[in-house]
Write a protein that holds these residues in place. Structure first.
Motif, PDB file in Angstrom:
ATOM      1  N   LYS A 179       0.869  -1.181   0.000  1.00  0.00           N
ATOM      2  CA  LYS A 179       0.000   0.000   0.000  1.00  0.00           C
ATOM      3  C   LYS A 179       0.900   1.223   0.000  1.00  0.00           C
ATOM      4  CE  LYS A 179      -0.685  -0.323   4.928  1.00  0.00           C
ATOM      5  NZ  LYS A 179      -1.549  -0.846   5.948  1.00  0.00           N
ATOM      6  N   ILE A 180       0.379   2.319  -0.485  1.00  0.00           N
ATOM      7  CA  ILE A 180       1.241   3.469  -0.741  1.00  0.00           C
ATOM      8  C   ILE A 180       0.838   4.648   0.127  1.00  0.00           C
ATOM      9  CG2 ILE A 180       1.917   5.129  -2.539  1.00  0.00           C
ATOM     10  CD1 ILE A 180       1.291   2.750  -4.529  1.00  0.00           C
ATOM     11  N   ASN A 181       1.816   5.204   0.819  1.00  0.00           N
ATOM     12  CA  ASN A 181       1.584   6.447   1.561  1.00  0.00           C
ATOM     13  C   ASN A 181       2.309   7.588   0.862  1.00  0.00           C
ATOM     14  OD1 ASN A 181       0.020   5.324   3.532  1.00  0.00           O
ATOM     15  ND2 ASN A 181       1.642   5.210   5.084  1.00  0.00           N
ATOM     16  N   LEU A 182       1.532   8.534   0.363  1.00  0.00           N
ATOM     17  CA  LEU A 182       2.130   9.715  -0.270  1.00  0.00           C
ATOM     18  C   LEU A 182       2.296  10.782   0.810  1.00  0.00           C
ATOM     19  CD1 LEU A 182      -0.171   9.719  -3.425  1.00  0.00           C
ATOM     20  CD2 LEU A 182       2.177   8.822  -3.243  1.00  0.00           C
ATOM     21  N   ILE A 183       3.535  11.217   1.018  1.00  0.00           N
ATOM     22  CA  ILE A 183       3.816  12.197   2.083  1.00  0.00           C
ATOM     23  C   ILE A 183       4.215  13.520   1.430  1.00  0.00           C
ATOM     24  CG2 ILE A 183       5.142  12.639   4.191  1.00  0.00           C
ATOM     25  CD1 ILE A 183       6.024   9.682   4.137  1.00  0.00           C
ATOM     26  N   PRO A 184       3.328  14.522   1.441  1.00  0.00           N
ATOM     27  CA  PRO A 184       3.735  15.820   0.887  1.00  0.00           C
ATOM     28  C   PRO A 184       4.972  16.329   1.650  1.00  0.00           C
ATOM     29  CG  PRO A 184       1.363  15.757   1.250  1.00  0.00           C
ATOM     30  CD  PRO A 184       1.939  14.534   1.917  1.00  0.00           C
ATOM     31  N   TYR A 185       5.954  16.740   0.908  1.00  0.00           N
ATOM     32  CA  TYR A 185       7.245  17.166   1.462  1.00  0.00           C
ATOM     33  C   TYR A 185       7.058  18.225   2.561  1.00  0.00           C
ATOM     34  CZ  TYR A 185      11.662  19.785   1.511  1.00  0.00           C
ATOM     35  OH  TYR A 185      12.800  20.442   1.893  1.00  0.00           O
ATOM     36  N   ASN A 186       7.787  18.040   3.654  1.00  0.00           N
ATOM     37  CA  ASN A 186       7.831  19.053   4.722  1.00  0.00           C
ATOM     38  C   ASN A 186       9.104  19.875   4.575  1.00  0.00           C
ATOM     39  OD1 ASN A 186       5.472  18.168   6.207  1.00  0.00           O
ATOM     40  ND2 ASN A 186       6.668  16.343   6.679  1.00  0.00           N
ATOM     41  N   ALA A 187       8.941  21.171   4.706  1.00  0.00           N
ATOM     42  CA  ALA A 187      10.077  22.070   4.482  1.00  0.00           C
ATOM     43  C   ALA A 187      11.217  21.761   5.435  1.00  0.00           C
ATOM     44  CB  ALA A 187       9.628  23.511   4.657  1.00  0.00           C
ATOM     45  N   VAL A 188      12.417  21.736   4.884  1.00  0.00           N
ATOM     46  CA  VAL A 188      13.638  21.510   5.643  1.00  0.00           C
ATOM     47  C   VAL A 188      14.574  22.665   5.282  1.00  0.00           C
ATOM     48  CG1 VAL A 188      15.707  20.063   5.565  1.00  0.00           C
ATOM     49  CG2 VAL A 188      13.480  18.990   5.817  1.00  0.00           C
ATOM     50  N   PRO A 189      15.116  23.371   6.268  1.00  0.00           N
ATOM     51  CA  PRO A 189      15.963  24.525   5.955  1.00  0.00           C
ATOM     52  C   PRO A 189      17.116  24.131   5.044  1.00  0.00           C
ATOM     53  CG  PRO A 189      15.596  24.338   8.338  1.00  0.00           C
ATOM     54  CD  PRO A 189      14.993  23.126   7.711  1.00  0.00           C
ATOM     55  N   GLY A 190      17.336  24.905   3.995  1.00  0.00           N
ATOM     56  CA  GLY A 190      18.483  24.668   3.119  1.00  0.00           C
ATOM     57  C   GLY A 190      18.254  23.651   2.015  1.00  0.00           C
ATOM     58  N   ALA A 191      17.153  22.897   2.050  1.00  0.00           N
ATOM     59  CA  ALA A 191      16.924  21.897   1.002  1.00  0.00           C
ATOM     60  C   ALA A 191      16.200  22.545  -0.188  1.00  0.00           C
ATOM     61  CB  ALA A 191      16.113  20.732   1.555  1.00  0.00           C
TER      62      ALA A 191
ATOM     63  N   GLY B  48      -5.749   0.204  -9.238  1.00  0.00           N
ATOM     64  CA  GLY B  48      -6.133  -0.900  -8.358  1.00  0.00           C
ATOM     65  C   GLY B  48      -5.294  -1.002  -7.091  1.00  0.00           C
ATOM     66  N   LEU B  49      -4.507   0.039  -6.814  1.00  0.00           N
ATOM     67  CA  LEU B  49      -3.651   0.007  -5.618  1.00  0.00           C
ATOM     68  C   LEU B  49      -4.274   0.839  -4.498  1.00  0.00           C
ATOM     69  CD1 LEU B  49      -0.361   0.508  -7.610  1.00  0.00           C
ATOM     70  CD2 LEU B  49      -0.891  -1.514  -6.237  1.00  0.00           C
ATOM     71  N   THR B  50      -3.841   0.573  -3.260  1.00  0.00           N
ATOM     72  CA  THR B  50      -4.300   1.376  -2.125  1.00  0.00           C
ATOM     73  C   THR B  50      -3.316   2.514  -1.934  1.00  0.00           C
ATOM     74  OG1 THR B  50      -5.028  -0.685  -1.130  1.00  0.00           O
ATOM     75  CG2 THR B  50      -4.959   1.238   0.313  1.00  0.00           C
ATOM     76  N   ALA B  51      -3.815   3.732  -1.954  1.00  0.00           N
ATOM     77  CA  ALA B  51      -2.906   4.876  -1.789  1.00  0.00           C
ATOM     78  C   ALA B  51      -3.563   5.950  -0.933  1.00  0.00           C
ATOM     79  CB  ALA B  51      -2.537   5.447  -3.149  1.00  0.00           C
ATOM     80  N   PHE B  52      -2.825   6.398   0.083  1.00  0.00           N
ATOM     81  CA  PHE B  52      -3.310   7.466   0.955  1.00  0.00           C
ATOM     82  C   PHE B  52      -2.375   8.660   0.872  1.00  0.00           C
ATOM     83  CE2 PHE B  52      -4.498   3.487   3.092  1.00  0.00           C
ATOM     84  CZ  PHE B  52      -5.868   3.665   3.218  1.00  0.00           C
ATOM     85  N   ILE B  53      -2.943   9.832   1.136  1.00  0.00           N
ATOM     86  CA  ILE B  53      -2.100  11.018   1.324  1.00  0.00           C
ATOM     87  C   ILE B  53      -1.918  11.169   2.824  1.00  0.00           C
ATOM     88  CG2 ILE B  53      -1.897  13.508   0.986  1.00  0.00           C
ATOM     89  CD1 ILE B  53      -3.845  13.138  -1.424  1.00  0.00           C
ATOM     90  N   ARG B  54      -0.669  11.159   3.254  1.00  0.00           N
ATOM     91  CA  ARG B  54      -0.386  11.252   4.692  1.00  0.00           C
ATOM     92  C   ARG B  54       0.175  12.628   5.004  1.00  0.00           C
ATOM     93  NH1 ARG B  54      -3.256   7.557   6.574  1.00  0.00           N
ATOM     94  NH2 ARG B  54      -2.604   5.402   6.343  1.00  0.00           N
TER      95      ARG B  54
END
Ligand code: SAH
Ligand code: SF4
Length: 351
Positions: A286-298, A319-325
């Motif tokens: 199963k897929i967890n999509l994690i919207p990027y969290n800001a990191v200083p300098g990246a 047909g896959l299980t996918a969540f936005i986390r």
């Protein structure tokens, strides 16, 4: 603290029984002492009041009980709590307690820093200091339980600072002790181990502790991009990683979680979604999509919400299980990828 003494907090029930036998003590003594440590959170033999004074003295001469110390605590607007714990050598780690309706999940660290240097992760940017001992891993759960008003931790995710499979032996020991039969801190089915994809140790884990839930930070679906984001790909290319995941002995109905940090313009195209679908179909996942969290300098940005939604829909339509986390605790730098020793650095500087 005397490092030559046996650390009681990292012994399994069986090992504690053997230790007691070495002191000419009966097996039930092991349960007695373990009740103090794992149920009541005691870190001092002298407080074990149902043991005779002589026996307590004997224990204190041959064993010790590691305890990490709370140095700071921050509470997010969403209820997430970030603990800063100081270790015996003055280094510090963070653990994050994430409450929701059903669960109280603790995100536990396994190393001070991380060697793997992923381009989007603040822990990686800070470099590596040292592995945590098994007792330091276990004690994050015991202390979070003791220090939080509800007094409960229902689930554990090894997703804090560090790469668990780089510190394999101590992590395996921590898993064994936390799930031991007499004072189970959390059941194996409620523990998730997240790895950047160290294929060799995924295989070892499959042989030695397959009951734990496995999550893999995939983040990119071809070696070229993945190498740029996650240098460990050079050692374990995707083909090798996928081979290890296909071979992982999953209990019935269990799936491997694929974590995918979404970076605008880097890995969020429809072509990327198609490649992800192909990989995710190679094994139960199963897929967890994690919207990027800001990191200083990246140099990264979070994609627009519509882009994340469209990506999810494309994957789900296949047909896959996918969540936005959406990560919790971003306002206190407690979200995925935002844990870092130098915030903890305030410890040595300020306390
Ligand atoms: N070392 C392990 C576990 C700790 S990282 C691993 O890499 O899996 C836990 C998760 O946070 C990983 O899935 C990682 O990809 C994700 N992560 C790291 N930096 C992030 C960031 N800036 N924004 C969102 N997620 C991030
Ligand atoms: Fe280490 Fe995981 Fe961060 Fe990569 S994402 S640097 S493996 S903690």
């Amino acid at each position: 603290m005397d490092e030559t003494l046996i650390d009681f907090k990292q012994l399994t029930l069986q090992e504690t029984v053997e230790f007691m036998a070495g002191l000419d003590e009966k097996p039930f003594r092991a349960r007695q002492a373990r009740a103090w440590i794992f149920e009541r959170g005691v870190s001092d033999f002298s407080a074990m009041s149902d043991l005779s004074k002589d026996f307590r003295h004997k224990l204190a001469q041959s064993a010790r009980i590691t305890q990490i110390k709370e140095r700071a605590r921050q509470v997010s607007a969403d209820g997430t709590v970030k603990f800063l714990f100081e270790l015996d050598d003055g280094h510090a780690i963070e653990s994050v307690l994430i409450p929701d309706e059903k669960r109280r999940t603790l995100c536990v660290s396994t190393q001070v820093g991380c060697k793997l240097g992923c381009a989007f992760c603040l822990t990686g940017a800070g470099g590596f200091i040292r592995d945590l001992g098994a007792a330091e891993i276990i004690d994050q759960v015991i202390q979070a339980r003791r220090l939080s008003p509800e007094g409960r931790v229902t689930n554990v995710v090894l997703m804090g600072m560090g790469e668990p499979l780089e510190n394999y032996d101590n992590v395996l020991r921590a898993l064994r002790v936390m799930t031991d039969e007499d004072f189970t801190i959390v059941g194996a089915r409620r523990i998730t181990l997240s790895t950047a994809g160290m294929a060799n140790n995924i295989e070892r884990l499959g042989r030695e502790f397959p009951r734990v839930k496995l999550a893999v930070s995939l983040n990119a679906c071809d070696d070229e991009l993945r190498e740029r984001l996650m240098p460990i790909t050079r050692k374990y290319p995707l083909k090798r990683l996928i081979q290890a995941l296909r071979a992982f002995p999953l209990p019935r109905g269990r799936r491997i979680t694929l974590e995918y940090v979404m970076l605008a313009g880097v890995n969020d195209s429809m072509e990327d979604a198609r490649k992800l679908i192909k990989i995710a179909k190679e094994f139960p996942s199963k897929i967890n999509l994690i919207p990027y969290n800001a990191v200083p300098g990246a140099p990264f940005k979070r994609p627009a919400r519509e882009v994340v939604e469209k990506f999810r829909k494309t994957v789900a339509d296949a047909g896959l299980t996918a969540f936005i986390r959406d990560s919790r605790g971003a306002d206190i730098m407690a979200a995925c990828g935002q844990l870092h020793e130098s915030q903890a650095g305030g410890v040595s500087a300020g306390v």
